[in-house]
Design an enzyme around this catalytic site. Structure first.
Site, PDB file in Angstrom:
ATOM      1  N   ARG A 137       0.813  -1.219   0.000  1.00  0.00           N
ATOM      2  CA  ARG A 137       0.000   0.000   0.000  1.00  0.00           C
ATOM      3  C   ARG A 137       0.845   1.267   0.000  1.00  0.00           C
ATOM      4  NH1 ARG A 137      -1.466   2.462   4.461  1.00  0.00           N
ATOM      5  NH2 ARG A 137      -1.702   0.553   5.665  1.00  0.00           N
TER       6      ARG A 137
ATOM      7  N   LYS B 128      -4.536   5.955 -19.913  1.00  0.00           N
ATOM      8  CA  LYS B 128      -4.615   6.421 -21.299  1.00  0.00           C
ATOM      9  C   LYS B 128      -3.260   6.230 -21.999  1.00  0.00           C
ATOM     10  CE  LYS B 128      -8.598   7.627 -19.581  1.00  0.00           C
ATOM     11  NZ  LYS B 128      -8.894   8.968 -19.122  1.00  0.00           N
TER      12      LYS B 128
HETATM   13  C1  LIG Z   1      -9.456   9.550 -17.948  1.00  0.00           C
HETATM   14  C2  LIG Z   1      -9.003  10.848 -17.447  1.00  0.00           C
HETATM   15  C3  LIG Z   1      -8.896  11.094 -16.067  1.00  0.00           C
HETATM   16  C4  LIG Z   1      -9.294  10.062 -15.027  1.00  0.00           C
HETATM   17  O1  LIG Z   1      -8.458   8.950 -15.077  1.00  0.00           O
HETATM   18  P1  LIG Z   1      -8.881   7.490 -14.576  1.00  0.00           P
HETATM   19  O2  LIG Z   1      -7.658   6.679 -14.837  1.00  0.00           O
HETATM   20  O3  LIG Z   1     -10.081   7.068 -15.375  1.00  0.00           O
HETATM   21  O4  LIG Z   1      -9.206   7.615 -13.131  1.00  0.00           O
HETATM   22  C5  LIG Z   1      -8.423  12.326 -15.656  1.00  0.00           C
HETATM   23  N1  LIG Z   1      -8.093  13.278 -16.541  1.00  0.00           N
HETATM   24  C6  LIG Z   1      -8.185  13.086 -17.866  1.00  0.00           C
HETATM   25  C7  LIG Z   1      -7.808  14.191 -18.795  1.00  0.00           C
HETATM   26  C8  LIG Z   1      -8.647  11.871 -18.373  1.00  0.00           C
HETATM   27  O5  LIG Z   1      -8.752  11.692 -19.685  1.00  0.00           O
END
Ligand SMILES: *Cc1c(COP(=O)(O)O)cnc(C)c1O
Length: 386
Positions: A51, A202
């Protein structure tokens, strides 16, 4: 290997790797161990425990991510939202105020508007492209300025080079969500930002097979965020660390290809008689083109557009596409297409969407690593059919 004079391609593959290699394995093993033999650590944050984000699986990623943005330090988290919320809850306390860009990622916007006030933290929204308007939004208790490199879904870019100087002059912590740009197109630390935040779900991972987040910045601040994350508990599990490290190795190749493909696609759409508007900061007539050119090394793999006709026509067009998958999220190797009014911005009222310039027929494309020629042919056949 973290030297800043190495190129991004080299650092993406090697920076921060374990030395010596574990049993001479080329790849960082998955340290699937919740706890580790006590080694005499004097401080709670240093005791090795899953953690606390300090297994070798975590530490390799921290060094690699810091190297990719030429920063001192980094921390991975269980999701982008874990990274963002933990960073905000580190820099802000009851009675504080923050300035945030008005076109934020939905989850971040909701957290600032609906959750932070419960802790006595207030916010005002600013136009990130108008630094001349920021000063009048300051309050005596303003502590943070928060922006995004490229905003969703109209791909707006603020005056990014003005944020850190403004923060420094006014005693604020500057934060930027760098998800859409990735370190390939923008490295916030080089522009003086205190913290760069990512949804590693992403581009950083790039394979649509995990959720992760990252916080990148100076040693002291990242240490404070780590301490907060240790308590809030949003740490990344070792298997996801392994996948993220694997994904990162091809980050530079992927994003450069996506930059090029997105620009070619944007130009094709721009010239197509059935397309009315195209939002891509790489196009000379995009409202953010001048600011994007000044700050970014590439314009990214995200674009949005409107085709002639109503929402039903937009929907028919999307259904005709053969290569892009109809799905939310972005930044992976597969091209994805959505209508933001039904996905990322479904939480807004039609009136709020109209005010933000997001029509119900707007189509958003996350360009993957398929051939640009194939994607262009596919978009053309779908346009031909509506
Ligand atoms: C997807 C996204 C987030 C959130 O990320 P998660 O991994 O889904 O928690 C935050 N900011 C942007 C610009 C995103 O595209």
């Amino acid at each position: 290997m973290t030297s800043t004079n190495l190129s991004l391609e080299t650092k993406a593959v090697h920076a921060g790797a374990l030395e010596p290699r574990v049993h001479r394995a080329l790849v960082t093993p998955i340290f699937q161990s919740a706890t580790f033999e006590f080694g005499g650590e004097a401080c709670y944050d240093d005791i090795r425990y899953a953690r606390l984000s300090n297994t070798p699986s975590h530490e390799v990623l921290h060094r690699r991510l810091a190297a990719l943005e030429n920063a001192d330090s980094a921390l991975v988290a269980a999701s982008g939202m874990a990274a963002i919320t933990t960073a905000l809850l580190t820099a802000l306390k009851t009675g504080d105020h923050l300035l945030a860009q008005s076109t934020l990622y939905g989850g971040t916007h909701d957290f600032i508007v609906n959750d932070l006030p419960r802790f006595g933290i207030a916010a005002d929204f600013i136009d990130a492209a108008r630094p001349d308007t920021w000063k009048s939004a300051l309050r005596k208790n303003t502590k943070v300025i928060y922006v995004e490199t490229i905003s969703n879904p109209l791909m707006g870019v603020g005056d990014l080079r003005e944020v850190a100087p403004f923060a420094r002059a006014n005693g604020l912590t500057s934060m930027i969500d760098n998800t859409f740009a990735s370190p390939v197109n923008f490295r916030p630390f080089e522009h003086g930002f205190d913290l760069s935040l990512h949804s590693a779900t992403k581009y950083l991972n790039g394979h649509s097979d995990l959720a992760a987040g990252a916080v990148i910045g100076g040693l002291k601040l990242v240490k404070e965020v780590t301490h907060r994350l240790n308590h809030l508990g949003g740490s990344l599990d070792p298997h996801a660390c392994f996948l993220l490290e694997r994904g990162l190795k091809t980050l530079v190749l992927r994003v450069r290809h996506q930059n090029e493909s997105a620009l070619r696609i944007a130009r094709m759409l721009r010239a197509h008689p059935k397309v009315e508007t195209v939002n891509y900061p790489g196009l000379e007539d995009h409202q953010s083109h001048a600011l994007a050119r000044k700050a970014l090394d590439g314009f990214g793999g995200m674009l949005s557009f409107e085709i002639a006709g109503d929402v039903a026509a937009a929907q028919r067009f999307i259904e005709r596409l053969r290569i892009p998958v109809v799905a939310p999220s972005l930044g992976g190797v597969e091209s994805l297409v959505t209508r933001p009014a039904t996905t990322s911005h479904v939480g807004l009222t039609p009136e709020q969407r109209r005010k933000a310039g997001i029509s119900d027929r707007l189509i958003r494309l996350s360009v993957g690593i398929e051939s640009a020629a194939d994607l262009i042919a596919d978009l053309e056949q779908a346009l031909g059919a509506v």
